[in-house]
Design a protein around this motif. Structure first.
Motif, PDB file in Angstrom:
ATOM      1  N   PHE A 195      -0.788  94.686 -81.944  1.00 12.53           N
ATOM      2  CA  PHE A 195      -1.727  95.626 -81.342  1.00 12.53           C
ATOM      3  C   PHE A 195      -1.085  97.005 -81.164  1.00 12.53           C
ATOM      4  CE2 PHE A 195      -3.529  97.560 -77.409  1.00 12.53           C
ATOM      5  CZ  PHE A 195      -4.770  97.894 -77.936  1.00 12.53           C
ATOM      6  N   ARG A 196       0.157  97.007 -80.648  1.00 15.59           N
ATOM      7  CA  ARG A 196       0.815  98.313 -80.431  1.00 15.59           C
ATOM      8  C   ARG A 196       1.159  98.979 -81.763  1.00 15.59           C
ATOM      9  NH1 ARG A 196       5.075  99.150 -75.596  1.00 15.59           N
ATOM     10  NH2 ARG A 196       4.627 101.329 -76.031  1.00 15.59           N
ATOM     11  N   LYS A 197       1.467  98.157 -82.766  1.00 16.24           N
ATOM     12  CA  LYS A 197       1.754  98.703 -84.087  1.00 16.24           C
ATOM     13  C   LYS A 197       0.509  99.402 -84.642  1.00 16.24           C
ATOM     14  CE  LYS A 197       5.001  96.280 -86.597  1.00 16.24           C
ATOM     15  NZ  LYS A 197       5.393  95.140 -87.408  1.00 16.24           N
TER      16      LYS A 197
ATOM     17  N   PRO B  12      11.777  97.398 -75.076  1.00 11.65           N
ATOM     18  CA  PRO B  12      13.205  97.156 -74.872  1.00 11.65           C
ATOM     19  C   PRO B  12      14.114  97.859 -75.878  1.00 11.65           C
ATOM     20  CG  PRO B  12      12.031  95.134 -75.513  1.00 11.65           C
ATOM     21  CD  PRO B  12      11.005  96.166 -75.182  1.00 11.65           C
ATOM     22  N   GLU B  13      13.648  98.028 -77.121  1.00  5.59           N
ATOM     23  CA  GLU B  13      14.487  98.659 -78.157  1.00  5.59           C
ATOM     24  C   GLU B  13      14.667 100.158 -77.918  1.00  5.59           C
ATOM     25  OE1 GLU B  13      15.837  97.530 -81.110  1.00  5.59           O
ATOM     26  OE2 GLU B  13      15.245  95.438 -80.886  1.00  5.59           O
TER      27      GLU B  13
ATOM     28  N   PRO C  25      11.101  98.395 -84.385  1.00  7.69           N
ATOM     29  CA  PRO C  25      11.136  96.930 -84.495  1.00  7.69           C
ATOM     30  C   PRO C  25      10.587  96.243 -83.245  1.00  7.69           C
ATOM     31  CG  PRO C  25      13.360  97.825 -84.189  1.00  7.69           C
ATOM     32  CD  PRO C  25      12.430  98.998 -84.289  1.00  7.69           C
ATOM     33  N   GLY C  26       9.951  95.122 -83.446  1.00  3.33           N
ATOM     34  CA  GLY C  26       9.572  94.276 -82.311  1.00  3.33           C
ATOM     35  C   GLY C  26       8.299  94.661 -81.586  1.00  3.33           C
TER      36      GLY C  26
END
Ligand SMILES: [Zn+2]
Length: 279
Positions: free
Chosen positions: A238-240, A18-19, A233-234
């Motif tokens: 796992f995705r990080k 979304p960001e 951010p956000g």
């Protein structure tokens, strides 16, 4: 043959988040594209290699000097769409406009015909195979959007080969497809030549994978090598992990596993007998 390719987008061009997924939010982010592209161009120069750079139309609009710099260094410029949206979420008309706008801005900047394409996130699936017709009608000769394994966005595990082939589109056009090639581990196919697997797998194992196959298609991004980039951010943990682990050593790894060998850009492709895939 082995191919070296880069998707030229900034650190915040992360899909399905979304960001970052809406282009109207991009101007508020700090750009890191000069730094990331600089790292890549210096390394390619050092090894005297020419690659294909799939560039976003949006990058060409905001940072035209980047496209000119890549072109002046003698690399092959392809398109990675204009606004980096998932192709399977677009209508055919939206897809065509985005693709042709990107081709126009890139060819205006370079004075060259834009003949190569990679869909954002490899977002060609069973449901949008019509995209091949649109590509052909917009002048694309070489496509590298097929990811013949499962992945978060797109992925075409039904595609019957992970080798160069000739796609005959539904309307009868021909496109040279240079798909991602896969390796197999415990019965699972995976793509090792870019993205998370490249950053996470150890150097010795990558070297073995890259050297054991006659055909290799790579995909890297400027952000894959930019240790100074901000963290989106956000993102889930796992995705990080998938997006940022291994960046610090990635440039050296690229040199030691890929760039010391002969790699080519897509326009140098030549293989007289190609398997035909009829859509
Ligand atoms: Zn991309």
């Amino acid at each position: 043959m082995k191919f070296i390719t880069f998707d030229i987008e900034d650190w915040f061009h992360i899909l399905d988040h979304p960001e970052t997924s809406n282009p109207s939010s991009w101007d508020k982010f700090e750009s890191r594209i000069d730094h990331g592209v600089g790292l890549i161009l210096d390394l390619m120069d050092k090894h005297e290699l020419k690659g294909t750079f799939f560039c976003l139309g949006w990058i060409a609009e905001k940072h035209p000097h980047i496209i000119k710099r890549i072109d002046a260094a003698g690399h092959h410029i392809g398109t990675h769409s204009y606004y980096h949206q998932l192709a399977y979420e677009q209508t055919e008309d939206e897809y065509r406009k985005d693709l042709s706008d990107s081709i126009k801005i890139l060819s205006d900047l370079t004075g060259k015909t834009i003949d190569a394409y990679r869909a954002p996130g490899f977002s060609i699936k069973e449901s949008n195979l019509w995209a091949f017709d649109v590509m052909a009608e917009e002048g694309i000769k070489y496509d590298s959007s097929v990811f013949p394994a499962n992945r978060a966005h797109g992925g075409l595990p039904q595609f019957t080969t992970d080798q160069p082939c000739k796609v005959i589109t539904k309307k009868g056009y021909e496109i040279i497809e240079l798909p991602m090639n896969t390796a197999s581990l415990l019965g699972q196919n995976f793509v090792f030549s870019g993205g998370g697997y490249f950053r996470l797998l150890p150097e010795w194992y990558l070297k073995k994978l890259f050297n054991s196959q006659d055909y290799v298609m790579t995909y890297f991004h400027p952000r894959d090598f930019d240790a100074g980039q901000p963290i989106i951010p956000g993102l889930s943990r796992f995705r990080k992990f998938k997006s940022y682990t291994g960046i610090r050593s990635a440039l050296e790894k690229l040199e030691k596993t890929v760039l010391y060998k002969e790699y080519y850009c897509l326009q140098e492709f030549s293989q007289p007998t190609q398997k035909e895939i009829i859509l």
